[in-house]
Design an enzyme around this catalytic site. Sequence first.
Site, PDB file in Angstrom:
ATOM      1  N   HIS A 135      66.222  15.534  61.840  1.00  0.00           N
ATOM      2  CA  HIS A 135      65.861  16.565  60.855  1.00  0.00           C
ATOM      3  C   HIS A 135      64.688  15.939  60.118  1.00  0.00           C
ATOM      4  O   HIS A 135      64.839  14.850  59.523  1.00  0.00           O
ATOM      5  CB  HIS A 135      67.047  16.852  59.925  1.00  0.00           C
ATOM      6  CG  HIS A 135      66.772  17.881  58.865  1.00  0.00           C
ATOM      7  ND1 HIS A 135      67.585  18.996  58.672  1.00  0.00           N
ATOM      8  CD2 HIS A 135      65.793  17.970  57.920  1.00  0.00           C
ATOM      9  CE1 HIS A 135      67.113  19.719  57.662  1.00  0.00           C
ATOM     10  NE2 HIS A 135      66.025  19.114  57.180  1.00  0.00           N
ATOM     11  N   HIS A 192      62.176  14.161  58.051  1.00  0.00           N
ATOM     12  CA  HIS A 192      62.313  13.510  56.748  1.00  0.00           C
ATOM     13  C   HIS A 192      61.181  12.513  56.562  1.00  0.00           C
ATOM     14  O   HIS A 192      60.704  11.903  57.519  1.00  0.00           O
ATOM     15  CB  HIS A 192      63.673  12.801  56.616  1.00  0.00           C
ATOM     16  CG  HIS A 192      63.967  11.830  57.715  1.00  0.00           C
ATOM     17  ND1 HIS A 192      64.420  12.231  58.959  1.00  0.00           N
ATOM     18  CD2 HIS A 192      63.864  10.482  57.778  1.00  0.00           C
ATOM     19  CE1 HIS A 192      64.586  11.171  59.734  1.00  0.00           C
ATOM     20  NE2 HIS A 192      64.241  10.095  59.038  1.00  0.00           N
TER      21      HIS A 192
HETATM   22  P1  5GP Z   1      64.789   7.431  60.534  1.00  0.00           P
HETATM   23  O1  5GP Z   1      65.044   6.113  61.201  1.00  0.00           O
HETATM   24  O2  5GP Z   1      65.347   8.600  61.320  1.00  0.00           O
HETATM   25  O3  5GP Z   1      63.352   7.632  60.141  1.00  0.00           O
HETATM   26  O4  5GP Z   1      65.549   7.347  59.158  1.00  0.00           O
HETATM   27  C1  5GP Z   1      66.831   7.807  58.936  1.00  0.00           C
HETATM   28  C2  5GP Z   1      67.219   7.310  57.570  1.00  0.00           C
HETATM   29  O5  5GP Z   1      68.377   8.012  57.153  1.00  0.00           O
HETATM   30  C3  5GP Z   1      67.570   5.817  57.537  1.00  0.00           C
HETATM   31  O6  5GP Z   1      66.723   5.158  56.595  1.00  0.00           O
HETATM   32  C4  5GP Z   1      69.039   5.800  57.113  1.00  0.00           C
HETATM   33  O7  5GP Z   1      69.369   4.725  56.272  1.00  0.00           O
HETATM   34  C5  5GP Z   1      69.219   7.145  56.434  1.00  0.00           C
HETATM   35  N1  5GP Z   1      70.566   7.691  56.530  1.00  0.00           N
HETATM   36  C6  5GP Z   1      71.350   7.739  57.637  1.00  0.00           C
HETATM   37  N2  5GP Z   1      72.521   8.321  57.367  1.00  0.00           N
HETATM   38  C7  5GP Z   1      72.487   8.643  56.039  1.00  0.00           C
HETATM   39  C8  5GP Z   1      73.427   9.281  55.166  1.00  0.00           C
HETATM   40  O8  5GP Z   1      74.536   9.679  55.536  1.00  0.00           O
HETATM   41  N3  5GP Z   1      73.040   9.448  53.877  1.00  0.00           N
HETATM   42  C9  5GP Z   1      71.821   9.022  53.416  1.00  0.00           C
HETATM   43  N4  5GP Z   1      71.568   9.221  52.125  1.00  0.00           N
HETATM   44  N5  5GP Z   1      70.918   8.437  54.221  1.00  0.00           N
HETATM   45  C10 5GP Z   1      71.244   8.241  55.515  1.00  0.00           C
HETATM   46 ZN    ZN Z   2      68.964  19.717  60.003  1.00  0.00          ZN
END
Ligand code: 5GP
Ligand code: ZN
Length: 114
Positions: free
Chosen positions: A98, A100
Amino acid sequence: MENCLFCKIAEGQVPAKIIYQDEDVVAFEDINPQAPHHILLIPRRHIASMSDLTLEDGPMLALLFITADRLAKKLGLGERGYRFVTNVGPDAGQAVFHLHFHLLGGRKFSWPPG
Ligand code: 5GP
Ligand code: ZN
């Protein structure tokens, strides 16, 4: 979208430390912070990643970026700066599909990134 963690956070079905929310954008603290300040900004509407954006998402993206800068200034990062990044796909380590953006601040970041 069903079974999307960040949709659930946006809908209040999964708890998170929400920093800011409006009709289009939600900002909340990352569960595993990589800096003294680590906030995630998402569109409320499910978009899997930056790869799925269209021109129509322009106003939402502008709002998201402006919100990030406003939050950074509120956190006292206006002078020293911050990093604002999104990961796309496996090489970048995208774990949640999603869209972010990570707002990171409160320490010095290296460049190029690891
Ligand atoms: P990506 O690696 O996809 O760019 O980042 C995903 C981010 O989501 C990571 O920094 C991770 O710590 C965060 N994240 C994963 N699960 C959760 C959750 O349940 N709650 C929150 N607040 N952050 C999450
Ligand atoms: Zn979503």
